[in-house]
Enzyme design. Structure first.
Site, short mmCIF file in Angstrom:
data_model
loop_
_atom_site.label_atom_id
_atom_site.label_comp_id
_atom_site.label_asym_id
_atom_site.label_seq_id
_atom_site.Cartn_x
_atom_site.Cartn_y
_atom_site.Cartn_z
N GLU A 269 -25.74 79.19 -17.71
CA GLU A 269 -25.61 79.75 -16.07
C GLU A 269 -26.22 78.69 -14.63
O GLU A 269 -26.51 78.01 -15.13
CB GLU A 269 -26.10 81.60 -15.40
CG GLU A 269 -27.78 81.51 -16.12
CD GLU A 269 -28.45 82.11 -16.13
OE1 GLU A 269 -28.48 82.94 -15.01
OE2 GLU A 269 -28.75 83.27 -17.45
N ASP B 58 -32.55 91.81 -23.27
CA ASP B 58 -32.70 90.37 -23.48
C ASP B 58 -33.57 90.21 -23.24
O ASP B 58 -34.26 91.13 -22.19
CB ASP B 58 -31.76 89.72 -23.25
CG ASP B 58 -31.74 89.93 -21.11
OD1 ASP B 58 -32.21 89.08 -21.08
OD2 ASP B 58 -30.78 91.71 -21.49
N ASP C 215 -26.56 81.01 -23.05
CA ASP C 215 -26.62 81.31 -21.88
C ASP C 215 -26.53 80.22 -21.31
O ASP C 215 -26.71 78.77 -20.48
CB ASP C 215 -27.89 81.68 -21.64
CG ASP C 215 -28.45 81.91 -20.37
OD1 ASP C 215 -27.30 82.62 -19.62
OD2 ASP C 215 -30.04 82.42 -19.81
#
Length: 282
Positions: free
Chosen positions: A172, A81, A170
Site C-alpha cells: 500500500e 488485524d 501488505d
C-alpha cells in the site's frame, strides 16, 4: 541584472550581483515541498521506520465513507488485524465479542520485527481463533524475494493445520516517502511477483495480497495478473467494497474500518467459519 568577471589565479571568476544574488538567497531559504500526508502513529508519536501498520494510508488517501459500516452477515466471519500499536491484546475478550480470526504484523522490510508478535500470534490461537501473519512491504529498501525470506524467518510461515492462515503481503502507500516507493508500474509488478513467487516456492501456498484499489491502480497500472492465484484482501472503509483491483472478481477478506468496536482494525472473511477453516487448510 549585472554581472562582472574577475581573475583569480589565472582563471575567470563570475561574481553575481544585484537581482541574481537576491534570487539565489530566496531559493536557498524557501521551505521544501511537504511530504504526502499520512495518519500519525496511533500512539501519538512520529511515523518512523517500523511503525507502519495495515491500512496506514487508506484514510489519508481514500478517506472513510459517511455511510454506516456493513451490517453483520451470517455468511461472513469477523476478524481483526493488529500490530505493535495494540501491544498485548485481550484475545478472550475479542473472542467473546464474535471475532474468529486474526492477523498479526510480523515484519516490515528486512529491518523490523514486531516485539509483540508472540503474544498476539500465539494468543489469538490459544483463544480459539484461526490466525496468520502479515508483512508490511517497503519495496524501496530490499527486493521482493529478500523480504519474503525475512518474513518467513520471523513468523510468516504456513502449515495445513486448519488454524494457520496463509501469509499476507501488505502492499500500500509508502508512509515514509513517495507513494509508489519510487518505482514505475512495471517495476512494482516485478517486485510483487518476486515476493509472491518466493513465498509460494517455500511454503507451497499462495500468499494473500492486501491492498486498496486506488493504490493498485496508481502504482501497478491496475495490473491484472495476480488475481487467478492470489487471494485478495481489499481495504475500503465503507458499507460496500466498491470496485476491486483488476484481475480479481471477488475478495477473500475485507478491511472495512479502522475504528472498530474493540482493538485493531476490523475485517470480514467472505464466508462462514467453516469456510474460513477450509481456507486455512488450503
Amino acid at each position: 541584472m549585472r554581472t562582472s568577471i574577475h581573475r583569480l589565479r589565472g582563471r575567470p571568476r563570475l561574481c553575481l550581483t544585484g537581482a541574481l544574488a537576491v534570487l539565489l538567497l530566496f531559493l536557498s531559504s524557501s521551505p521544501a515541498a511537504p511530504a504526502t500526508p499520512v495518519p500519525p502513529d496511533p500512539t501519538g508519536g512520529p511515523i518512523t521506520r517500523g511503525n507502519a501498520y495495515m491500512g496506514i494510508g487508506v484514510l489519508a488517501h481514500d478517506g472513510a465513507s459517511d455511510a454506516p459500516p456493513p451490517a453483520p452477515r451470517a455468511t461472513q466471519t469477523e476478524g481483526v488485524d493488529v500490530s505493535s500499536h495494540q501491544g498485548e491484546v485481550d484475545w478472550r475478550s475479542l473472542w467473546d465479542s464474535g471475532v474468529r480470526w486474526a492477523y498479526t504484523k510480523a515484519t516490515e522490510g528486512t529491518y523490523y520485527t514486531n516485539p509483540y508478535f508472540t503474544q498476539q500470534y500465539d494468543g489469538s490461537f490459544d483463544a480459539g481463533m484461526v490466525r496468520g501473519a502479515y508483512h508490511f512491504a517497503t519495496p524501496d529498501t530490499a527486493g521482493g524475494a529478500a523480504q519474503a525470506d525475512y518474513f518467513l524467518a520471523h513468523g510468516g510461515g504456513w502449515s495445513a493445520d486448519g488454524k494457520t492462515l496463509p501469509g499476507v503481503l501488505d502492499i500500500e502507500w509508502n508512509p515514509y516517502g513517495d507513494a509508489c516507493y519510487g518505482k514505475s508500474a512495471s517495476a512494482m509488478v516485478t517486485w510483487i511477483r518476486d515476493f509472491l513467487d518466493r513465498y509460494k516456492s517455500r511454503t507451497g501456498r499462495a500468499a494473500v495480497v492486501y491492498t486498496a484499489t486506488s493504490w493498485w491502480s496508481e502504482c501497478t497500472g491496475n495490473y491484472a495478473g495476480f488475481g487467478p492465484a492470489n487471494p485478495l484482501w481489499i481495504a475500503r472503509y465503507a458499507s460496500t467494497v466498491g470496485t476491486l483491483p483488476a484481475g480479481w472478481s471477488s475478495y477473500t477478506m475485507w478491511q472495512y474500518t479502522s475504528s472498530g468496536p474493540s482493538v485493531g482494525d476490523h475485517d470480514r472473511f467472505n464466508g462462514s467459519q467453516d469456510k474460513l477453516r477450509e481456507f486455512a487448510t488450503g
